[in-house]
Scaffold this motif. Structure first.
Motif, short mmCIF file in Angstrom:
data_model
loop_
_atom_site.label_atom_id
_atom_site.label_comp_id
_atom_site.label_asym_id
_atom_site.label_seq_id
_atom_site.Cartn_x
_atom_site.Cartn_y
_atom_site.Cartn_z
N ASN A 64 34.10 40.82 50.76
CA ASN A 64 35.07 39.71 50.84
C ASN A 64 35.37 39.09 49.48
N PHE A 65 34.96 39.77 48.40
CA PHE A 65 35.22 39.25 47.06
C PHE A 65 36.45 39.92 46.47
N ARG A 66 37.35 39.14 45.93
CA ARG A 66 38.57 39.69 45.31
C ARG A 66 38.27 40.13 43.89
N PRO A 67 38.42 41.42 43.57
CA PRO A 67 38.11 41.91 42.23
C PRO A 67 38.87 41.21 41.12
N ASP A 68 40.11 40.79 41.39
CA ASP A 68 40.90 40.13 40.36
C ASP A 68 40.50 38.67 40.16
N LYS A 69 39.49 38.24 40.91
CA LYS A 69 39.04 36.85 40.85
C LYS A 69 37.98 36.63 39.77
N VAL A 70 37.41 37.71 39.23
CA VAL A 70 36.33 37.58 38.25
C VAL A 70 36.85 36.92 36.97
N ARG A 71 36.22 35.82 36.58
CA ARG A 71 36.63 35.09 35.39
C ARG A 71 35.51 34.88 34.39
#
Length: 274
Positions: free
Chosen positions: A141-148
């Motif tokens: 459920n983690f969005r890959p493009d969300k990594v900051r």
């Protein structure tokens, strides 16, 4: 870093892990090796050959479909992707292929909350225990493009300085800031002194890196780390393990098991060298 190994059971969970592997590969210019493992038949009936043939055919078809999806995005077309289907024990085959292909990182999916019994989810923790290379687990459920950002959890082991030094150029290419956090019991003056020395040594080794240091005083180390990670909600949590027994002990606690297998935070586990 030259090669990523991505085990897949072709589930949505594994697809999410592949999505982030593609993003990493693009930025670091690495190859990706896809691996599917199916269980053997433990009898010698006449149907075993048909079973194996069908498993191979199904895997090839799904690999073809996967490749087509990847090629639909022009940004990923230059990534070199190889694929392989193996029969055997999932854990053993992943470890064997990681060694044979000289993979630098294994990327796997975890199903998320309630998913500890899933094939990919449960096997991820076992691979973490046994793999000779770092393992990155990506929740479904983690969005890959969300990594900051990347969070590195340390117990001030001096070997963590080497791990951070190794990570620095990689996360620089990924354009992620690094947050180094140490969680320890309250009112511990000796720990404060060790923390200050650790910070000074890291800054001395990699003075140009974008690193922020944090210390959290609490008697509940695991929950303190979980709260710190959750406050960001957009990070990869990184830690180094030096003893398998330590990690097994950590996983036996509810909060750590939730973070690794059922949580929403990606985890990068490095294998420490003594």
């Amino acid at each position: 870093m030259k090669k990523l190994l991505l085990p897949t059971d072709f589930s949505g969970c594994a697809q999410n892990a592949l999505n982030y592997a593609l993003l990493i590969s693009k930025k670091l210019q690495t190859d990706i090796h896809l691996l599917h493992v199916y269980p053997p038949v433990y009898n010698f009936s006449s149907g075993s050959e048909e079973y194996e043939q069908k498993q191979e055919e199904d895997a090839n078809q799904k690999f073809d479909e996967l490749q087509q999806k990847i090629w639909q995005r022009e940004e990923f077309r230059r990534i070199s992707i190889t694929r392989e289907t193996r029969k055997g024990d999932v854990i053993s085959e992943i470890i064997d292929i990681a060694e044979k292909t000289q993979a630098d990182l294994i990327v796997m999916g975890t199903l998320g909350a309630g998913g500890i019994k899933s094939i990919i989810g449960s096997n991820t923790s076992e691979v973490v225990h046994s793999a000779p290379v770092p393992v990155l687990s990506i929740p479904a459920n983690f969005r890959p493009d969300k990594v900051r950002r990347m969070i590195f959890a340390t117990d001030l082991n001096t070997m963590d300085i080497g791990a951070i030094t190794t990570l620095a150029p990689i996360i620089s290419k990924l354009k992620l800031p690094l947050e180094v956090v140490h969680v320890y019991p309250e009112h511990d003056e000796e720990e404060d002194m060790l923390y200050r020395g650790f910070v000074e040594k890291v800054k001395e080794n990699i003075p140009t890196a974008s690193i922020t240091f944090h210390k959290i005083n609490t008697d509940d180390v695991e929950r303190g780390l979980a709260r710190f990670t959750d406050d960001y909600g957009d990070a990869i949590l990184t830690m180094t393990i030096y003893e398998k027994e330590f990690f097994h002990k950590l996983l036996s606690q509810d909060i750590a098991e939730e973070m690794v297998l059922g949580g929403t935070t990606p985890m990068l586990v490095l294998r420490g060298k003594k």
